[in-house]
Design a protein around this motif. Sequence first.
Motif, short mmCIF file in Angstrom:
data_model
loop_
_atom_site.label_atom_id
_atom_site.label_comp_id
_atom_site.label_asym_id
_atom_site.label_seq_id
_atom_site.Cartn_x
_atom_site.Cartn_y
_atom_site.Cartn_z
N ASP A 3 0.81 -1.21 0.00
CA ASP A 3 0.00 0.00 0.00
C ASP A 3 0.84 1.27 0.00
O ASP A 3 0.31 2.37 0.09
CB ASP A 3 -0.93 0.01 1.22
CG ASP A 3 -0.15 -0.12 2.54
OD1 ASP A 3 1.00 -0.60 2.48
OD2 ASP A 3 -0.71 0.24 3.59
N LEU A 4 2.18 1.12 -0.12
CA LEU A 4 3.06 2.29 -0.09
C LEU A 4 3.34 2.78 -1.51
O LEU A 4 3.25 2.02 -2.48
CB LEU A 4 4.37 1.96 0.60
CG LEU A 4 4.26 1.62 2.10
CD1 LEU A 4 5.61 1.19 2.64
CD2 LEU A 4 3.74 2.82 2.88
N ASN A 5 3.72 4.06 -1.61
CA ASN A 5 4.08 4.65 -2.90
C ASN A 5 5.34 3.99 -3.44
O ASN A 5 6.33 3.82 -2.72
CB ASN A 5 4.32 6.16 -2.70
CG ASN A 5 4.41 6.88 -4.04
OD1 ASN A 5 4.89 6.33 -5.02
ND2 ASN A 5 3.95 8.11 -4.05
N ASP A 6 5.32 3.62 -4.73
CA ASP A 6 6.47 2.95 -5.33
C ASP A 6 7.73 3.81 -5.29
O ASP A 6 8.85 3.30 -5.29
CB ASP A 6 6.17 2.58 -6.79
CG ASP A 6 5.21 1.41 -6.88
OD1 ASP A 6 5.04 0.73 -5.87
OD2 ASP A 6 4.63 1.20 -7.96
N LYS A 7 7.57 5.14 -5.25
CA LYS A 7 8.73 6.02 -5.20
C LYS A 7 9.36 6.02 -3.81
O LYS A 7 10.52 6.39 -3.65
CB LYS A 7 8.34 7.44 -5.59
CG LYS A 7 7.96 7.59 -7.05
CD LYS A 7 7.66 9.04 -7.39
CE LYS A 7 7.30 9.20 -8.87
NZ LYS A 7 7.01 10.61 -9.23
N ASP A 8 8.58 5.63 -2.80
CA ASP A 8 9.09 5.64 -1.43
C ASP A 8 9.79 4.34 -1.07
O ASP A 8 10.67 4.34 -0.20
CB ASP A 8 7.94 5.89 -0.45
CG ASP A 8 7.35 7.29 -0.61
OD1 ASP A 8 8.11 8.18 -1.05
OD2 ASP A 8 6.16 7.48 -0.32
N ILE A 9 9.42 3.25 -1.71
CA ILE A 9 10.05 1.97 -1.40
C ILE A 9 10.13 1.14 -2.68
O ILE A 9 9.17 1.05 -3.45
CB ILE A 9 9.27 1.21 -0.30
CG1 ILE A 9 10.03 -0.07 0.09
CG2 ILE A 9 7.85 0.93 -0.70
CD1 ILE A 9 9.53 -0.68 1.39
N ASN A 10 11.30 0.57 -2.90
CA ASN A 10 11.53 -0.21 -4.11
C ASN A 10 12.19 -1.54 -3.72
O ASN A 10 13.21 -1.55 -3.03
CB ASN A 10 12.44 0.56 -5.09
CG ASN A 10 12.71 -0.23 -6.35
OD1 ASN A 10 11.83 -0.92 -6.86
ND2 ASN A 10 13.92 -0.13 -6.86
N ILE A 11 11.59 -2.64 -4.15
CA ILE A 11 12.11 -3.97 -3.82
C ILE A 11 12.43 -4.68 -5.13
O ILE A 11 11.59 -4.75 -6.03
CB ILE A 11 11.07 -4.78 -3.02
CG1 ILE A 11 10.67 -4.02 -1.76
CG2 ILE A 11 11.63 -6.16 -2.66
CD1 ILE A 11 9.48 -4.61 -1.03
N LYS A 12 13.65 -5.21 -5.24
CA LYS A 12 14.06 -5.83 -6.50
C LYS A 12 15.12 -6.90 -6.24
O LYS A 12 15.72 -6.97 -5.15
CB LYS A 12 14.62 -4.78 -7.46
CG LYS A 12 15.89 -4.12 -6.96
CD LYS A 12 16.43 -3.11 -7.96
CE LYS A 12 17.73 -2.47 -7.46
NZ LYS A 12 18.30 -1.51 -8.42
N VAL A 13 15.33 -7.72 -7.27
CA VAL A 13 16.42 -8.70 -7.26
C VAL A 13 17.40 -8.31 -8.36
O VAL A 13 17.00 -8.08 -9.50
CB VAL A 13 15.90 -10.14 -7.52
CG1 VAL A 13 17.07 -11.12 -7.57
CG2 VAL A 13 14.92 -10.56 -6.45
N ASP A 14 18.67 -8.22 -8.01
CA ASP A 14 19.70 -7.87 -9.00
C ASP A 14 20.89 -8.80 -8.79
O ASP A 14 21.52 -8.79 -7.73
CB ASP A 14 20.12 -6.41 -8.84
CG ASP A 14 21.09 -5.98 -9.93
OD1 ASP A 14 21.18 -6.67 -10.96
OD2 ASP A 14 21.76 -4.94 -9.76
N LYS A 15 21.17 -9.63 -9.81
CA LYS A 15 22.29 -10.57 -9.77
C LYS A 15 22.22 -11.48 -8.55
O LYS A 15 23.21 -11.73 -7.87
CB LYS A 15 23.62 -9.81 -9.80
CG LYS A 15 23.84 -9.02 -11.08
CD LYS A 15 25.16 -8.27 -11.05
CE LYS A 15 25.34 -7.46 -12.34
NZ LYS A 15 26.60 -6.69 -12.34
N GLY A 16 21.03 -11.96 -8.27
CA GLY A 16 20.85 -12.93 -7.19
C GLY A 16 20.78 -12.33 -5.80
O GLY A 16 20.74 -13.06 -4.82
#
Length: 282
Positions: free
Chosen positions: A136-149
Amino acid sequence: MKKAAMALTMFCTVFLFSCVSNKKLKLVKAEKEDINTQYQNLLAKQQDCESQLGKANSQIENLNQQMAYLKENNTVAIKQLQDLSVISASQAESIKKSMENIGAKDLYIQDLQKSMARKDSLNMALVMNLKGAVGDLNDKDINIKVDKGVVYIDISDKLLFNSGSYTITNQAKVVLGKVAKVLLNQPNIEFMVEGHTDNKPIKNNSMEDNWDLSVKRATSVVRVLQNDYGLPPEHMTAAGRSEFIPIADNSSAEGRATNRRTRIVILPQLDQFFKLLETQKK
């Protein structure tokens, strides 16, 4: 009369003899010319034969040299074949073992690829759980990702701190609580909390510079995760990165706001990965 007759007879005899001699002379000359012609032809044939004989002798010499070369090469080839047969016999078992090792390594690589794919799947599942928890949070405020494992959680500092402060806001504690809930379900996970700033200098009674600010913000997050939500301290590391790893241009206000962030890095669990690999091999 008798004298006249005798003279006539002698004249005729001489004339006839002269005619016969001229004919014979012509015949002899013709025969001589024919013999000379035949002789010249024979000389030409002799020279041609001698030339052909020279060529034949030269060819024979070349053939003899080729035969000698082939005999020498044949001897060398036979020796090489003998050596090769000895090498093949002595190394056959070694070659067999090498092929077996190649096959084993190929299976190992396949197992490794399967384990890596499973690890990536686990990381993606973790990301989905985190995104679901803070959805429910703004995408600009929190970003979750996978990069190179590696799983990264980037939280904007405006969501965590007031400007120039390292005291966590009440709203930030709610966000960190949602993240902590997911991490608590992964008891073996280890992670690093990194503080990042923009390039604006800061100096006051409580902070020396951006290094100081980034470290204090990281330790503030770690303390909340430990004290308020029970995450094991031995699984956490706090680190300050100051202004030196920007992800946006610091020349604009928007870029500086993007660079002011706290990053939670889920550290690769190499021991768990290798245990997973060992399980695949059994």
